[in-house]
Design an enzyme around this catalytic site. Structure first.
Site, PDB file in Angstrom:
ATOM      1  N   TRP A  92       0.815  -1.207   0.000  1.00  0.00           N
ATOM      2  CA  TRP A  92       0.000   0.000   0.000  1.00  0.00           C
ATOM      3  C   TRP A  92       0.856   1.269   0.000  1.00  0.00           C
ATOM      4  CZ3 TRP A  92      -1.799   3.033   4.654  1.00  0.00           C
ATOM      5  CH2 TRP A  92      -2.725   4.017   4.289  1.00  0.00           C
ATOM      6  N   TYR A 107      -4.732  -1.093  -4.883  1.00  0.00           N
ATOM      7  CA  TYR A 107      -3.437  -0.448  -4.711  1.00  0.00           C
ATOM      8  C   TYR A 107      -2.820  -0.128  -6.076  1.00  0.00           C
ATOM      9  CZ  TYR A 107      -3.658  -2.045   0.177  1.00  0.00           C
ATOM     10  OH  TYR A 107      -4.028  -2.284   1.488  1.00  0.00           O
ATOM     11  N   PRO A 144       0.577  -0.024  11.614  1.00  0.00           N
ATOM     12  CA  PRO A 144       1.069  -0.083  12.996  1.00  0.00           C
ATOM     13  C   PRO A 144       1.941   1.119  13.361  1.00  0.00           C
ATOM     14  CG  PRO A 144       2.303  -1.596  11.611  1.00  0.00           C
ATOM     15  CD  PRO A 144       1.138  -1.113  10.788  1.00  0.00           C
ATOM     16  N   ALA A 149       1.140   4.181  12.228  1.00  0.00           N
ATOM     17  CA  ALA A 149       0.263   5.337  12.048  1.00  0.00           C
ATOM     18  C   ALA A 149       0.741   6.224  10.900  1.00  0.00           C
ATOM     19  CB  ALA A 149       0.161   6.140  13.343  1.00  0.00           C
ATOM     20  N   LYS A 209       9.484  10.859  12.456  1.00  0.00           N
ATOM     21  CA  LYS A 209      10.066  11.606  11.328  1.00  0.00           C
ATOM     22  C   LYS A 209       9.373  12.942  11.065  1.00  0.00           C
ATOM     23  CE  LYS A 209       9.112   8.330   8.325  1.00  0.00           C
ATOM     24  NZ  LYS A 209       9.027   7.579   7.046  1.00  0.00           N
ATOM     25  N   ARG A 260       5.698   9.218   3.553  1.00  0.00           N
ATOM     26  CA  ARG A 260       4.306   8.973   3.173  1.00  0.00           C
ATOM     27  C   ARG A 260       3.475  10.249   3.213  1.00  0.00           C
ATOM     28  NH1 ARG A 260       1.527   3.667   5.306  1.00  0.00           N
ATOM     29  NH2 ARG A 260       3.174   2.949   3.923  1.00  0.00           N
ATOM     30  N   GLY A 299       5.226  -1.197   5.861  1.00  0.00           N
ATOM     31  CA  GLY A 299       5.190  -0.714   4.482  1.00  0.00           C
ATOM     32  C   GLY A 299       6.342   0.201   4.151  1.00  0.00           C
ATOM     33  N   GLN A 312      14.794   0.876   6.017  1.00  0.00           N
ATOM     34  CA  GLN A 312      13.602   0.891   6.854  1.00  0.00           C
ATOM     35  C   GLN A 312      13.088  -0.524   7.110  1.00  0.00           C
ATOM     36  OE1 GLN A 312      11.154   3.410   4.401  1.00  0.00           O
ATOM     37  NE2 GLN A 312      11.754   5.289   5.464  1.00  0.00           N
TER      38      GLN A 312
END
Length: 333
Positions: free
Chosen positions: A28, A61, A217, A219, A226, A237, A291, A297
């Site tokens: 996603w 997606y 998870p 949020a 960050k 994001r 994600g 990461q």
């Protein structure tokens, strides 16, 4: 700051016999938007190397292109199909009047289209991406059970359904003698908890139980810290056009996340690892879907497994205090 590596943990999906990695990887907002095929392969390989076996996707997606990228990446990596637990979610399949929702027609056609994009004969988990008020639940139950019986999917479940809707689907399946929903994919993190911790409580002990494959998870990255500077870093994001408005509407959450920084430092882990570990500390969670858009990461997220044992009752109480803004909170020595 990365905690020491820990081997992957595998958890049962609810009361089924299926084992899924406690940390999983989802496409996603990342595939196509932030990652083309070369990057997608690198991200998937990093997850596989860490022991991830569950990879989450959905027909909506990137308009299906996320499934296409994931399927091609697995093909080029030469991944053994039986080593994977793949999912897709059906609801938003296109602009046509029968390209969306949970009618028998769209469930079966949408699933077959997703399988084609993923280059696989079946998915392990097939989700109803949202409840459909325009389709009788019995029609949806019959269609999802058909997908299981015909080998298009191993198990079926729901995403963002209410406890009442899930119970109705279970009771219909019992009456019909067909496969019931066995998993749900809700949002679950330090800021979004009531559905998992309160509303779903009666469901966990049902005949088939309820496995949770929780999303967001971190949020939307807020719990990584960050966004503490008040701006969205390039490539993050919340820097994406579709998510920019969240930066202001979630200011209180961003401030709460910043209060967790001292505790993460004390535990010798990143904020992302602390947030993921908190999610995994709930025994009802079968897997937390991460994600990441960068390999670093992915690797950092996997370090959360080593943090879970450090979440003593005292540490968990300090997490709660920090999120609520209680005086002291995570700064307590």
């Amino acid at each position: 700051m990365a905690a020491a590596g820990t081997s992957m943990e595998y958890r049962r999906l609810g009361k089924t016999g299926l084992k899924v990695s406690a940390l999983s990887y989802g496409a996603w907002t990342t595939f196509k938007t932030q990652a083309a095929l070369p990057e997608a392969k690198e991200l998937i390989k990093a997850a596989l190397d860490a022991g991830v076996n569950f990879f989450d996707n959905a027909e909506v997606y990137a308009g299906g292109e996320a499934e296409t990228l994931m399927g091609q990446a697995f093909k080029e990596l030469g991944t053994k199909r039986s080593d994977l637990v793949l999912s897709t979610k059906i609801f938003w399949g296109g602009p046509g009047p029968n390209d969306r929702g949970l009618s028998r027609k769209h469930i079966i056609e949408g699933t077959k289209a997703a399988l084609s994009r993923l280059q696989t004969d079946y998915v392990d988990l097939l989700f109803c991406h949202r409840p459909d008020p325009d389709t009788p639940i019995e029609e949806t139950v019959r269609a999802m059970a058909h997908c299981v019986d015909s080998g298009l999917a191993m198990y079926w479940g729901t995403s963002e359904w209410s406890a009442t809707q899930i119970l109705e689907a279970k009771h219909i399946a019992d009456r019909l003698g067909v496969s019931p929903p066995v998993m749900e994919q809700p949002e679950y993190n330090l800021f979004h908890r009531d559905k998992v911790e309160v509303e779903f409580a009666p469901l966990y002990e049902e005949r088939t139980g309820l496995g949770l494959t929780v999303w967001s998870p971190l949020a939307s990255g807020i719990l990584t810290g960050k966004y503490g500077g008040g701006a969205a870093p390039e490539g993050s994001r919340l820097a994406l056009a579709a998510h920019k408005e969240k930066l202001e509407t979630r200011r209180a959450d961003i401030e709460a996340a910043a209060r967790l920084a001292p505790l993460a430092s004390e535990l010798g882990c990143s904020m992302a690892q602390l947030a993921l570990a908190w999610t995994l500390a709930n025994p009802r969670v079968s897997t937390a879907i991460t994600g990441a858009s960068q390999v670093a990461q992915v690797r950092d997220n996997m370090g959360a497994l080593g943090v879970v044992p450090r979440l003593t009752p005292e540490v968990l109480a300090r997490v709660e205090a920090a999120v609520k803004g209680d005086k002291g909170g995570a700064d307590k020595a």
